[in-house]
Enzyme design. Structure first.
Site, PDB file in Angstrom:
ATOM      1  N   GLU A  25       8.426  11.866   6.840  1.00  0.00           N
ATOM      2  CA  GLU A  25       8.862  10.958   7.466  1.00  0.00           C
ATOM      3  C   GLU A  25       9.660  10.344   8.089  1.00  0.00           C
ATOM      4  OE1 GLU A  25       5.771   6.611   8.301  1.00  0.00           O
ATOM      5  OE2 GLU A  25       5.236   8.385   7.290  1.00  0.00           O
ATOM      6  N   CYS A  85       7.614   4.506   3.682  1.00  0.00           N
ATOM      7  CA  CYS A  85       7.041   5.613   3.135  1.00  0.00           C
ATOM      8  C   CYS A  85       8.371   7.038   3.642  1.00  0.00           C
ATOM      9  CB  CYS A  85       5.780   6.049   4.535  1.00  0.00           C
ATOM     10  SG  CYS A  85       4.739   4.721   3.429  1.00  0.00           S
ATOM     11  N   ARG A 103       2.397   9.863  13.452  1.00  0.00           N
ATOM     12  CA  ARG A 103       3.773  10.048  13.217  1.00  0.00           C
ATOM     13  C   ARG A 103       4.438  10.828  13.930  1.00  0.00           C
ATOM     14  NH1 ARG A 103       1.816   6.309  10.670  1.00  0.00           N
ATOM     15  NH2 ARG A 103       1.691   5.572   9.410  1.00  0.00           N
TER      16      ARG A 103
END
Length: 293
Positions: free
Chosen positions: A289, A218, A170
């Site tokens: 995130e 998410c 990520r």
């Protein structure tokens, strides 16, 4: 806004960001700008820098929580044909940073080019996907990249090769740039096989994730821990917890859904609650995130 009024580009003032984020949350941006060429983008960036106005580039708005009071600056959207091109060159594919991932996957499948199937169901642009190295815990889009063309904050354009790019879970080293486009290395597959792979991935994701609800995907990165963020949140008994119009998903603990008229403050409350409870129960720090603006 006098600092952009004289530019001959597509601008909308006081544009609600709720219309451009997958959470459907966000107050008005001072200016919403849609450049139609690289030259227009350079002009916009130079003007914003000269006026010392903050700005950010938005793709499909899938990884963003926009504040209830909006954004005091310029929001740049690269949705014009100049930034959404797609072309196959053998087993490589040349794409614009504003292209939707879904369009990329679909067109690549028609050309018999596979390797993107794991990205199915992610409502992002190519640029956003590259900056965050979108994908699964096991695989990210960065593994397919041959090169990325970017613009820096001074309006200069560069092409970065594999040796200059850094991708991890990520994360990438592209977050200080505007991603204009990329070249991906794919593999030759039968279109039917690609379509089957996409269908399997989407079936699994829909079974476990709220893909059809208003969410940002998410919320937290998975920690370096044997349990995922979603599982840790679930073990804290937070599935179904609500604040205002926001709710921790009953399907996946790492999703927070806009059930009905949620505000950014509702999402932030549930995020803070999840972080505090997971820290208290497991000693794990959950890192967002999503990008909060």
């Amino acid at each position: 806004m006098p600092w952009l009024n004289d530019l001959k580009v597509r601008i909308r003032f006081r544009e609600p960001l709720s219309a451009h984020t997958t959470l459907r949350i966000g107050g008005p941006a001072d200016a919403w700008v849609e450049p139609e060429s690289l030259e227009e983008l350079k002009e916009i960036i130079c003007r914003l820098n000269k006026e010392r106005r903050p700005y950010f580039v938005i793709g499909k708005g899938s990884n963003i929580l926009a504040g209830d009071k909006g954004f005091r600056g310029g929001v740049i959207c690269l949705n014009s044909p100049a930034f959404t091109k797609i072309e196959a060159k053998g087993t490589s594919i040349v794409i614009g940073g504003g292209l939707a991932l879904s369009s990329l996957i679909r067109q690549a499948a028609e050309w018999g080019l596979g390797g993107l199937e794991f990205l199915a169901g992610i409502p992002a642009s190519v640029g956003g996907a590259l900056i965050t190295n979108a994908g699964t815990p096991e695989q990210g889009i960065g593994g397919l990249v041959k090169s990325v063309t970017v613009m820096d904050k001074a309006g200069k354009v560069y092409t970065l090769g594999k040796k200059e790019l850094k991708f991890s879970y990520r994360k990438s080293n592209l977050n200080r740039y505007i991603v204009l486009g990329s070249v991906l290395q794919l593999i030759k597959r039968r279109p039917r096989q690609i379509e089957n792979n996409i269908a399997k991935n989407l079936f699994q994701k829909r079974r476990t994730q709220d893909l059809d609800s208003k969410s940002a995907g998410c919320i937290f990165k998975n920690p370096r821990h044997r349990l995922s963020a979603g599982r840790l949140i679930e073990l804290c008994g937070l599935k179904g917890r609500r604040c205002g119009g926001a709710e921790v998903s009953m399907k996946h603990g790492n999703y927070i859904i806009n059930r009905s008229g949620a505000k950014a403050k509702d999402i932030l409350y549930l995020m803070d609650l999840a972080q505090r409870e997971v820290k208290k129960s497991f000693g794990v720090d959950l890192k967002p995130e999503i990008k909060i603006i």
